[in-house]
Design an enzyme around this catalytic site. Structure first.
Site, short mmCIF file in Angstrom:
data_model
loop_
_atom_site.label_atom_id
_atom_site.label_comp_id
_atom_site.label_asym_id
_atom_site.label_seq_id
_atom_site.Cartn_x
_atom_site.Cartn_y
_atom_site.Cartn_z
N ASP A 18 8.11 0.32 91.32
CA ASP A 18 9.01 -0.22 90.31
C ASP A 18 8.77 0.66 89.07
O ASP A 18 7.74 1.33 88.97
CB ASP A 18 8.62 -1.68 90.06
CG ASP A 18 9.36 -2.28 88.89
OD1 ASP A 18 10.60 -2.23 88.89
OD2 ASP A 18 8.69 -2.80 87.98
N LEU A 19 9.71 0.66 88.13
CA LEU A 19 9.54 1.57 86.99
C LEU A 19 9.02 0.83 85.74
O LEU A 19 7.87 1.02 85.33
CB LEU A 19 10.88 2.27 86.69
CG LEU A 19 10.88 3.27 85.55
CD1 LEU A 19 9.88 4.38 85.75
CD2 LEU A 19 12.29 3.84 85.37
N ASP A 20 9.89 -0.04 85.21
CA ASP A 20 9.53 -0.73 83.96
C ASP A 20 8.37 -1.69 84.22
O ASP A 20 8.47 -2.58 85.06
CB ASP A 20 10.73 -1.53 83.44
CG ASP A 20 11.90 -0.62 83.06
OD1 ASP A 20 11.66 0.58 82.85
OD2 ASP A 20 13.04 -1.12 82.96
N THR A 28 8.56 -0.24 79.13
CA THR A 28 9.83 -0.21 78.39
C THR A 28 10.23 -1.61 77.91
O THR A 28 11.20 -1.73 77.19
CB THR A 28 10.97 0.33 79.28
OG1 THR A 28 10.85 -0.28 80.54
CG2 THR A 28 10.92 1.83 79.40
N LYS A 68 11.78 -9.64 82.79
CA LYS A 68 11.19 -8.51 83.54
C LYS A 68 11.76 -8.45 84.95
O LYS A 68 11.70 -9.44 85.69
CB LYS A 68 9.66 -8.63 83.59
CG LYS A 68 9.04 -8.26 82.26
CD LYS A 68 7.53 -8.17 82.36
CE LYS A 68 6.98 -7.63 81.05
NZ LYS A 68 5.51 -7.71 81.02
N SER A 113 13.95 0.55 91.24
CA SER A 113 14.04 -0.14 89.95
C SER A 113 15.39 -0.82 89.76
O SER A 113 16.41 -0.32 90.22
CB SER A 113 13.83 0.89 88.83
OG SER A 113 14.20 0.37 87.58
N ALA A 114 15.37 -1.94 89.04
CA ALA A 114 16.64 -2.61 88.69
C ALA A 114 17.37 -1.86 87.60
O ALA A 114 18.56 -2.08 87.35
CB ALA A 114 16.34 -4.03 88.22
N LYS A 140 16.89 -7.64 92.95
CA LYS A 140 15.65 -8.30 93.36
C LYS A 140 15.81 -9.79 93.03
O LYS A 140 16.40 -10.08 91.99
CB LYS A 140 14.45 -7.72 92.59
CG LYS A 140 14.25 -6.21 92.79
CD LYS A 140 13.27 -5.65 91.76
CE LYS A 140 13.21 -4.13 91.83
NZ LYS A 140 12.37 -3.52 90.79
N GLU A 146 4.76 -3.53 91.95
CA GLU A 146 5.71 -4.32 91.15
C GLU A 146 5.01 -5.14 90.08
O GLU A 146 3.92 -5.65 90.31
CB GLU A 146 6.43 -5.31 92.07
CG GLU A 146 7.87 -5.00 92.36
CD GLU A 146 8.82 -5.07 91.18
OE1 GLU A 146 8.43 -5.57 90.11
OE2 GLU A 146 9.95 -4.60 91.32
N ASP A 147 5.67 -5.28 88.92
CA ASP A 147 5.10 -6.12 87.86
C ASP A 147 5.84 -7.45 87.72
O ASP A 147 5.42 -8.29 86.93
CB ASP A 147 5.13 -5.40 86.50
CG ASP A 147 6.54 -5.29 85.95
OD1 ASP A 147 7.46 -4.94 86.73
OD2 ASP A 147 6.73 -5.57 84.75
#
Ligand code: B16
Ligand code: MG
Length: 220
Positions: A8-10, A16, A44, A113-114, A144, A168-169
């Protein structure tokens, strides 16, 4: 045997959330209400339009579909003005050594990522060479906790979910990873990410071998 890692990115590679918060808050204030960092936590991993709908419900504000598109676009312009100033100093601690270690071991890597801004963020962070596959919010039909984003990443990497880790966060992201049959690793608070097989507090000192052993033990 792990062949791929999907990130996942953020909240995993970069924080971010602070820029999303500034941009959403500015929009909310313009609409006549405010919201706190605690509420921002609920956004998130949630898509842009779903986030807007939640924020409008917190402010008890009704808007037409057309107005919502304009508001989401306005927020995104503010958000982009921040992410376009990012550079690799904002990569979260330990991430780069971990990516280098994976690359040296021949592990395939992708972003799932979303965020429709994921390719821009990866460019800003100078990480494009690590991620030949970026599946972002513009490439999926279902957000997601649907596993589509991670399944598409695995398909493009030509690996099976059962040989891939998802980092994933967000709760919705962990649910997506589980639904897709991936090894789910939570990054953050174990009490929030309680469905993940393993939860790490970050990437500093992380090694794939030890992590794989923990995942295997947790899923036996
Ligand atoms: P954008 P992730 C998610 O990214 C963020 O966590 C979430 O807060 C944001 O609303 C969503 O991307 C959409 O972002 O407006 O840039 O398309 O955590 O899935 O990498
Ligand atoms: Mg995230």
């Amino acid at each position: 045997m792990i062949k791929a890692c999907i990130f996942d990115l953020d909240g995993v590679i970069v924080d971010t959330a602070k820029y999303h918060f500034i941009a959403w808050r500015q929009l909310a204030n313009k609409l006549g209400f405010d919201f706190t960092k605690e509420y921002n936590e609920k956004l998130k991993g949630i898509s842009r339009m779903d986030s807007l709908n939640l924020i409008l419900s917190w402010g008890d504000v009704q808007k037409s579909d057309e107005e919502k598109v304009a508001l989401a676009t306005e927020k995104n312009e503010v958000y982009r003005s921040y992410i376009l100033q990012m550079d690799k100093s904002e990569i979260l601690p330990g991430v780069l050594p971990f990516l280098n270690d994976l690359r040296a071991q021949g592990i395939k890597m992708a972003i799932g990522s979303a965020s429709k801004n994921a390719p821009t963020i990866i460019q800003q962070l100078d990480l494009a060479e690590y991620f030949p596959v970026i599946i972002d919010g513009s490439k999926v039909e279902r957000s997601k906790p649907d596993p589509e984003v991670f399944l598409k990443a695995a398909a493009e990497l030509q690996v099976q979910p059962s040989e891939s880790i998802v980092f994933e966060d967000a709760e919705a992201g962990i649910e997506a990873a589980i639904a897709g049959g991936f090894y789910p690793v939570g990054v953050g608070d174990p009490s929030v990410l309680d469905q993940a097989s393993v939860v790490i507090d970050g990437f500093v000192g992380l090694e794939l071998e030890g992590l794989s052993a923990r995942l295997l033990a947790a899923t036996k």
